[in-house]
Design an enzyme around this catalytic site. Structure first.
Site, PDB file in Angstrom:
ATOM      1  N   ASP A   1      -7.873   5.215  -1.215  1.00  0.00           N
ATOM      2  CA  ASP A   1      -7.394   3.999  -0.573  1.00  0.00           C
ATOM      3  C   ASP A   1      -6.786   3.060  -1.623  1.00  0.00           C
ATOM      4  O   ASP A   1      -7.476   2.638  -2.560  1.00  0.00           O
ATOM      5  CB  ASP A   1      -8.582   3.311   0.128  1.00  0.00           C
ATOM      6  CG  ASP A   1      -8.167   2.152   1.010  1.00  0.00           C
ATOM      7  OD1 ASP A   1      -7.103   1.557   0.762  1.00  0.00           O
ATOM      8  OD2 ASP A   1      -8.923   1.834   1.946  1.00  0.00           O
TER       9      ASP A   1
ATOM     10  N   CYS B   1       0.816  -1.220   0.000  1.00  0.00           N
ATOM     11  CA  CYS B   1       0.000   0.000   0.000  1.00  0.00           C
ATOM     12  C   CYS B   1       0.851   1.271   0.000  1.00  0.00           C
ATOM     13  O   CYS B   1       0.491   2.267  -0.627  1.00  0.00           O
ATOM     14  CB  CYS B   1      -0.986   0.003   1.156  1.00  0.00           C
ATOM     15  SG  CYS B   1      -0.251  -0.140   2.799  1.00  0.00           S
TER      16      CYS B   1
ATOM     17  N   HIS C   1      -5.919  -0.067  -1.327  1.00  0.00           N
ATOM     18  CA  HIS C   1      -6.076  -1.487  -1.015  1.00  0.00           C
ATOM     19  C   HIS C   1      -7.075  -2.209  -1.927  1.00  0.00           C
ATOM     20  O   HIS C   1      -7.388  -3.382  -1.699  1.00  0.00           O
ATOM     21  CB  HIS C   1      -6.485  -1.648   0.446  1.00  0.00           C
ATOM     22  CG  HIS C   1      -5.437  -1.172   1.416  1.00  0.00           C
ATOM     23  ND1 HIS C   1      -5.347   0.148   1.806  1.00  0.00           N
ATOM     24  CD2 HIS C   1      -4.434  -1.824   2.030  1.00  0.00           C
ATOM     25  CE1 HIS C   1      -4.324   0.278   2.642  1.00  0.00           C
ATOM     26  NE2 HIS C   1      -3.754  -0.900   2.796  1.00  0.00           N
TER      27      HIS C   1
END
Length: 258
Positions: free
Chosen positions: A207, A85, A209
């Site tokens: 994000d 990440c 992810h």
């Protein structure tokens, strides 16, 4: 090459903790299992566009200037779930402000750069070791990307005390902001801030992810991979945080904001 300014002594321990959390030793980090082979994807651009302001309506709202690409787990065909990440967020930072992939390094190039500049030991290349904001700022400088300025938020403070700094950053033409901590070690990017009536405050979170092949920004927005989050609930009060705020450092980069 210019390096980030030395840290005040009282912050060294917490910054070193981030290093300790993210820097696994070579023996444990180099579990070189063959990655799942995927198809490299064309990165989506400016995936926050079209989102409505949050809450009861903004009193003050500022989002990043320029353009960026969304990098996430597996987007280049490498299965980096569970450790990539920070690299993906760094790639998003490197794509700003022009929103083009030409200046974006791959994960192996990032690891080699950190070895070459002496931040990581030999053997880091090819590992699954995490990186955080400090490594990101070094790589931005190494690869000639936007300038990355570090900011430390002490444990227990959350981001409430940084809202004015973030608002000024985005209102002044700043780019995406990388965020990472210790108790909350999941790297992400901030793209904007919205200050509503009273104590309402939101940040626009990107994000990395996401796993899969999103077709368009609407799909990402509906799944919550990009969206407005309330500051009080989006960040762990038991975690310290480091921020890496990007800004233009060349005339070419500044022209991309026009």
């Amino acid at each position: 090459m210019s390096l980030p300014s030395p840290l005040p002594r009282e912050l060294e321990s917490e910054f070193s903790l981030e290093f300790a959390l993210h820097r696994q030793d070579a023996a444990s980090a180099l579990f070189r299992q063959p990655p799942l082979l995927l198809t490299a994807l064309e990165p989506l651009k400016d995936v926050h566009l079209g989102l409505s302001p949050p809450g009861r309506g903004p009193v003050r709202l500022a989002c990043l200037s320029g353009h960026y690409l969304y990098y996430h787990y597996g987007c280049d065909g490498l299965d980096d779930r569970g450790w990539g990440c920070g690299y993906r967020t760094l790639q998003t930072l490197c794509s700003w402000p022009e929103g083009r992939p030409a200046a974006v390094p791959g994960l192996a190039a990032v690891q080699k750069a950190l070895e070459d500049i002496g931040d990581k030991p030999r053997g880091f290349l090819g590992s699954r070791s995490w990186i955080g904001c400090i490594e990101a700022s070094l790589c931005l400088d190494h690869f000639g990307g936007p300038q990355g300025r570090l900011c430390h938020v002490p444990r227990g403070a959350g981001l409430q005390g940084e809202l004015e700094r973030l608002y000024s950053h985005f209102a002044g033409g700043g780019g995406p902001v990388m965020v990472g901590g210790d108790a909350d070690a999941q790297s992400k990017a901030l793209l904007g801030v919205c200050l509503g009536p009273g104590t309402e405050a939101y940040v626009l979170v990107l994000d990395p992810h996401c796993w899969g092949a999103p077709k368009d920004p609407c799909e990402l927005q509906a799944a919550g991979w990009v969206g407005w989050q309330e500051v009080r609930t989006a960040f762990d009060p038991n975690s310290f945080y480091n921020l890496c705020l990007t800004s233009c450092k060349s005339e070419k980069q500044r022209h991309a904001l026009d």
